[in-house]
Design a protein around this motif. Sequence first.
Motif, PDB file in Angstrom:
ATOM      1  N   HIS A  74      38.593  58.994  47.636  1.00 47.56           N
ATOM      2  CA  HIS A  74      37.411  58.776  48.033  1.00 47.56           C
ATOM      3  C   HIS A  74      36.324  59.619  47.221  1.00 47.56           C
ATOM      4  N   CYS A  75      35.149  58.866  47.019  1.00 47.13           N
ATOM      5  CA  CYS A  75      33.870  59.552  46.231  1.00 47.13           C
ATOM      6  C   CYS A  75      32.653  59.502  47.136  1.00 47.13           C
ATOM      7  N   PRO A  76      32.069  60.506  47.531  1.00 48.82           N
ATOM      8  CA  PRO A  76      30.742  60.576  48.172  1.00 48.82           C
ATOM      9  C   PRO A  76      29.816  59.437  47.674  1.00 48.82           C
ATOM     10  N   ALA A  77      28.897  59.012  48.297  1.00 52.57           N
ATOM     11  CA  ALA A  77      27.784  58.364  47.619  1.00 52.57           C
ATOM     12  C   ALA A  77      26.944  59.220  46.668  1.00 52.57           C
ATOM     13  N   ASN A  78      26.472  58.756  45.664  1.00 54.49           N
ATOM     14  CA  ASN A  78      25.747  59.250  44.887  1.00 54.49           C
ATOM     15  C   ASN A  78      24.166  59.566  45.466  1.00 54.49           C
ATOM     16  N   LEU A  79      23.621  60.568  45.253  1.00 56.28           N
ATOM     17  CA  LEU A  79      22.426  61.141  45.755  1.00 56.28           C
ATOM     18  C   LEU A  79      21.018  61.035  44.758  1.00 56.28           C
ATOM     19  N   PRO A  80      20.209  60.237  44.658  1.00 54.38           N
ATOM     20  CA  PRO A  80      19.384  60.214  43.683  1.00 54.38           C
ATOM     21  C   PRO A  80      18.545  61.418  43.584  1.00 54.38           C
ATOM     22  N   ASP A  81      18.462  62.213  44.465  1.00 56.62           N
ATOM     23  CA  ASP A  81      17.762  63.494  44.598  1.00 56.62           C
ATOM     24  C   ASP A  81      18.285  64.488  43.765  1.00 56.62           C
ATOM     25  N   SER A  82      19.797  64.427  43.453  1.00 55.70           N
ATOM     26  CA  SER A  82      20.692  65.183  42.664  1.00 55.70           C
ATOM     27  C   SER A  82      20.491  64.665  41.249  1.00 55.70           C
ATOM     28  N   ARG A  83      20.246  65.844  40.356  1.00 59.10           N
ATOM     29  CA  ARG A  83      20.294  65.376  38.984  1.00 59.10           C
ATOM     30  C   ARG A  83      21.676  64.878  38.439  1.00 59.10           C
ATOM     31  N   TYR A  84      22.749  65.078  39.128  1.00 55.80           N
ATOM     32  CA  TYR A  84      23.917  64.771  38.725  1.00 55.80           C
ATOM     33  C   TYR A  84      24.721  64.085  39.906  1.00 55.80           C
ATOM     34  N   PRO A  85      25.438  62.962  39.405  1.00 55.82           N
ATOM     35  CA  PRO A  85      26.555  62.409  40.446  1.00 55.82           C
ATOM     36  C   PRO A  85      27.574  63.224  40.944  1.00 55.82           C
ATOM     37  N   PRO A  86      28.261  62.983  42.098  1.00 53.32           N
ATOM     38  CA  PRO A  86      29.407  63.705  42.712  1.00 53.32           C
ATOM     39  C   PRO A  86      30.470  63.771  41.447  1.00 53.32           C
ATOM     40  N   LEU A  87      31.297  64.787  41.435  1.00 52.76           N
ATOM     41  CA  LEU A  87      32.502  64.525  40.643  1.00 52.76           C
ATOM     42  C   LEU A  87      34.023  64.242  41.451  1.00 52.76           C
ATOM     43  N   CYS A  88      34.420  63.227  41.159  1.00 53.04           N
ATOM     44  CA  CYS A  88      35.420  62.332  41.989  1.00 53.04           C
ATOM     45  C   CYS A  88      36.715  62.154  41.187  1.00 53.04           C
ATOM     46  N   GLN A  89      37.867  62.021  41.780  1.00 54.68           N
ATOM     47  CA  GLN A  89      39.170  61.898  41.036  1.00 54.68           C
ATOM     48  C   GLN A  89      38.868  60.745  39.709  1.00 54.68           C
ATOM     49  N   ASP A  90      38.372  59.902  40.173  1.00 51.20           N
ATOM     50  CA  ASP A  90      38.427  58.549  39.124  1.00 51.20           C
ATOM     51  C   ASP A  90      37.523  59.128  37.938  1.00 51.20           C
ATOM     52  N   ASP A  91      36.664  60.205  37.999  1.00 55.12           N
ATOM     53  CA  ASP A  91      35.984  60.921  36.877  1.00 55.12           C
ATOM     54  C   ASP A  91      36.894  61.506  35.894  1.00 55.12           C
ATOM     55  N   LEU A  92      38.074  62.207  36.526  1.00 57.98           N
ATOM     56  CA  LEU A  92      39.034  62.595  35.448  1.00 57.98           C
ATOM     57  C   LEU A  92      39.789  61.529  34.984  1.00 57.98           C
ATOM     58  N   SER A  93      40.012  60.760  35.780  1.00 57.47           N
ATOM     59  CA  SER A  93      40.614  59.576  35.185  1.00 57.47           C
ATOM     60  C   SER A  93      40.061  58.831  33.641  1.00 57.47           C
ATOM     61  N   ALA A  94      38.919  58.663  33.917  1.00 57.34           N
ATOM     62  CA  ALA A  94      37.884  58.274  33.059  1.00 57.34           C
ATOM     63  C   ALA A  94      38.147  59.041  31.955  1.00 57.34           C
ATOM     64  N   MET A  95      37.791  60.590  32.119  1.00 56.71           N
ATOM     65  CA  MET A  95      37.765  61.370  30.869  1.00 56.71           C
ATOM     66  C   MET A  95      39.056  61.324  30.422  1.00 56.71           C
ATOM     67  N   ALA A  96      40.164  61.172  30.795  1.00 53.75           N
ATOM     68  CA  ALA A  96      41.517  61.161  30.188  1.00 53.75           C
ATOM     69  C   ALA A  96      41.672  59.898  29.261  1.00 53.75           C
ATOM     70  N   ALA A  97      41.164  58.917  29.772  1.00 54.67           N
ATOM     71  CA  ALA A  97      41.397  57.670  28.997  1.00 54.67           C
ATOM     72  C   ALA A  97      40.364  57.856  27.789  1.00 54.67           C
ATOM     73  N   LEU A  98      39.376  58.648  27.740  1.00 55.55           N
ATOM     74  CA  LEU A  98      38.742  58.682  26.436  1.00 55.55           C
ATOM     75  C   LEU A  98      39.340  59.751  25.574  1.00 55.55           C
ATOM     76  N   GLY A  99      40.563  60.333  26.084  1.00 60.50           N
ATOM     77  CA  GLY A  99      41.180  61.179  25.192  1.00 60.50           C
ATOM     78  C   GLY A  99      40.799  62.641  25.461  1.00 60.50           C
ATOM     79  N   PHE A 100      40.005  62.915  26.530  1.00 62.93           N
ATOM     80  CA  PHE A 100      39.794  64.207  26.770  1.00 62.93           C
ATOM     81  C   PHE A 100      40.894  65.004  27.539  1.00 62.93           C
ATOM     82  N   ASN A 101      41.110  66.248  26.931  1.00 62.48           N
ATOM     83  CA  ASN A 101      42.065  66.959  27.774  1.00 62.48           C
ATOM     84  C   ASN A 101      41.604  68.129  28.247  1.00 62.48           C
TER      85      ASN A 101
END
Length: 503
Positions: free
Chosen positions: A44-71
């Motif tokens: 699950h990922c909470p909704a992004n809040l436009p008042d925040s400078r940054y979107p929430p960090l969720c599990q899919d984010d780490l999967s996307a990082m790993a897909a780019l080769g980030f370790n």
Amino acid sequence: MPYIADDQGRLAVLHGATPASLLEFGPGTTPLYPIDPSAYESGHCPANLPDSRYPPLCQDDLSAMAALGFNLVRLPISWSVLEPERGRFNDTLLDRIAQIVEWGRALRMYVIVDMHQNAFSHYVGTGAGVDLRYNSGAPRWATITDGFPTHVYEKQREINPAVFESTTNFWYDRDGIQDEFIAALAVIAHRFRDESVVVGYGVYNEPLLGWNLPPGFEDLLLFPFYRRVIDAITGVRDGLPCWSGFFMPAVCGYRDLGIHDVRHLMFLDTGLLREVTDFPTHLGLPVSSYANVVLGLHAYTHIYTPDGLLGQKVPDTSYPWGGYDQGWDFAAREAKAMDAALFMEEFGNDPRDDALILRNQLLEAERHHAGFAFWTWKENGDAHSWGLFDPPNPTTASSGCIREQRERLLARVYPRVTADPTLTYHYDPSDGRFALNARGLSGDSTTVVFVPREVTGQISSDGAVRIVVSDETDGSRLVFASPTGGPFVVAVSPAPMTLTGCS
């Protein structure tokens, strides 16, 4: 030259990004996103809040990082969230960090826990030119402004008398607040002492000198503070025994807090003025006898250097005189003199400047065998925001499309580990070609090269090496190169790139 090594002594190259959604910026007193791990369970990922400078960090984010080769994930947190009341530490935040660490473990990624601050705190107060949405760091009880006015000059959040005074009070341990910071970092180190996914700790982000001047600030205040942090967490006891709770001279060490964490890296930022000048602003001496020390370079050439602050734009700039080499070559000398490894802990830029700034900073990191953590992973805002992705639309989404030029530059072929720390390698993001030149003895540990799914060229080798190529489930490839005695080459041929974009 010292380097970051794995448990086999191989040079380890870390590529990653810095998601900033755990930071507490003003004017609120709590993070905009929940820190209870239950809010992120089962993907699950909470909704992004436009008042925040940054979107929430969720599990899919780490999967996307790993897909780019980030370790690697460089995970910044705010002291104000960790210790909102003096002596009371936020176990829920520690649990949230532990959740992200578990996500990293499943993807074979490392985590740096970074004690982050920008302009010391969002509790410095409101005033002319002050936008507390860009301030983070210390809790209210540790922000001692002594009634100095809060007023921003030259549109730079740090050039503020209240920020200078509260920062200076921290360096002189007014009311024992520096001791409390050390205790807060010790709480994190105690929680993750035996955690191999946590590669280390960023001790203090972008230290501001306050009312002090270099090199006295760095050599008499900042680096002795770093040594005391290392003393407290590792128990190495380098400095002289001194009473704590008030100002400690440079010769003072720190008492052993009983953590005895002797396996994690300590990432030490130079003073903020060094970032602005691209010149060393300290003497470059060993900080500690502790072996796992890393100099964290913040590479913002042409952005926060004088040319950028004066409004000059690349390529028509008059500073630094040595170009990108100036900051990097001095940093390599500083790291060697300090007996520290070198790591590009933070860098980024307006996407319009990727072809010059981003490309060149990555080339310098490659030339110096240094890893990196890109700022930032995702960011709300407009087309000029610094995230790897476009701002989301609708604004409640977690991100927009990945920026293709950034995917091309950051999803790189690189050696993740190698037994030859003197190797050379180069990646060409225009067509994916790559060449690594190394040497090894028969029986040396394997060199592992990562090839992202964006790169489609043929893998080959030459010389004294046997290679095995593993096709990964995400479309990437791993090359395991075992030396047989002598020089060898691992290469990837040029081929059309397969970029994700909005597909």
